[in-house]
Design an enzyme around this catalytic site. Structure first.
Site, short mmCIF file in Angstrom:
data_model
loop_
_atom_site.label_atom_id
_atom_site.label_comp_id
_atom_site.label_asym_id
_atom_site.label_seq_id
_atom_site.Cartn_x
_atom_site.Cartn_y
_atom_site.Cartn_z
N GLY A 1 0.89 -1.16 0.04
CA GLY A 1 -0.18 -0.15 -0.03
C GLY A 1 0.63 1.40 -0.22
N CYS A 2 2.07 1.14 0.04
CA CYS A 2 3.19 2.30 -0.14
C CYS A 2 3.44 2.42 -1.52
CB CYS A 2 4.19 2.01 0.97
SG CYS A 2 3.77 1.86 2.70
N ALA A 3 3.75 3.60 -1.99
CA ALA A 3 4.27 3.80 -3.27
C ALA A 3 5.75 3.59 -3.33
CB ALA A 3 3.96 5.28 -3.85
#
Length: 136
Positions: free
Chosen positions: A49-51
């Site tokens: 969920g983190c870029a």
């Protein structure tokens, strides 16, 4: 409810009028943080969920919550350090009582992070809360 280390960050931020100075402070916190051992940068510690690439390794000893983390992006590494200041050293049960959105709002982070970075912070907080919940 926040740790003493986080309260120090809040106080430091109060002296910085310009957001760019605050941003630089977050980056400096990330630079000062010890790197996570490459052996711990595995799928089990990776935060989805983190870029950016983000890894969190929880450690619970004698009921006290701590984590180590790392990221391949400087600002995100700094955000990991900020979350470390917020959560590290708290009793596991207290981790679940921390309102991270409210606490980070005291730093003005909520309105100055991109949507992707905000989602990443949310994912990191969810991972921290999940590990604390499983341990309590």
């Amino acid at each position: 409810m926040a740790s003493a280390a986080f309260e120090e960050i809040v106080e430091d931020f109060e002296f910085l009028d310009d957001w760019e100075d605050r941003y630089a402070m977050v980056i400096d916190m990330g630079k000062a943080m010890a790197p996570l051992d490459d052996a711990l940068k595995v799928p089990a510690t990776k935060v989805e969920g983190c870029a950016s690439q983000v890894w969190l390794q929880p450690m619970i000893e004698a009921g006290i919550y701590r984590f180590q983390g790392d990221s391949d992006a400087m600002i995100v590494r700094g955000l990991v350090a900020v979350l470390g200041a917020l959560y590290n050293g708290l009793p596991v049960a207290d981790v679940l009582d921390v309102d991270a959105v409210s606490e980070l709002g005291r730093l003005g982070l909520n309105e100055h992070l991109s949507a992707q970075r905000s989602n990443g912070v949310r994912s990191m907080v969810e991972r921290i809360r999940k590990t604390a919940s499983e341990a309590s």
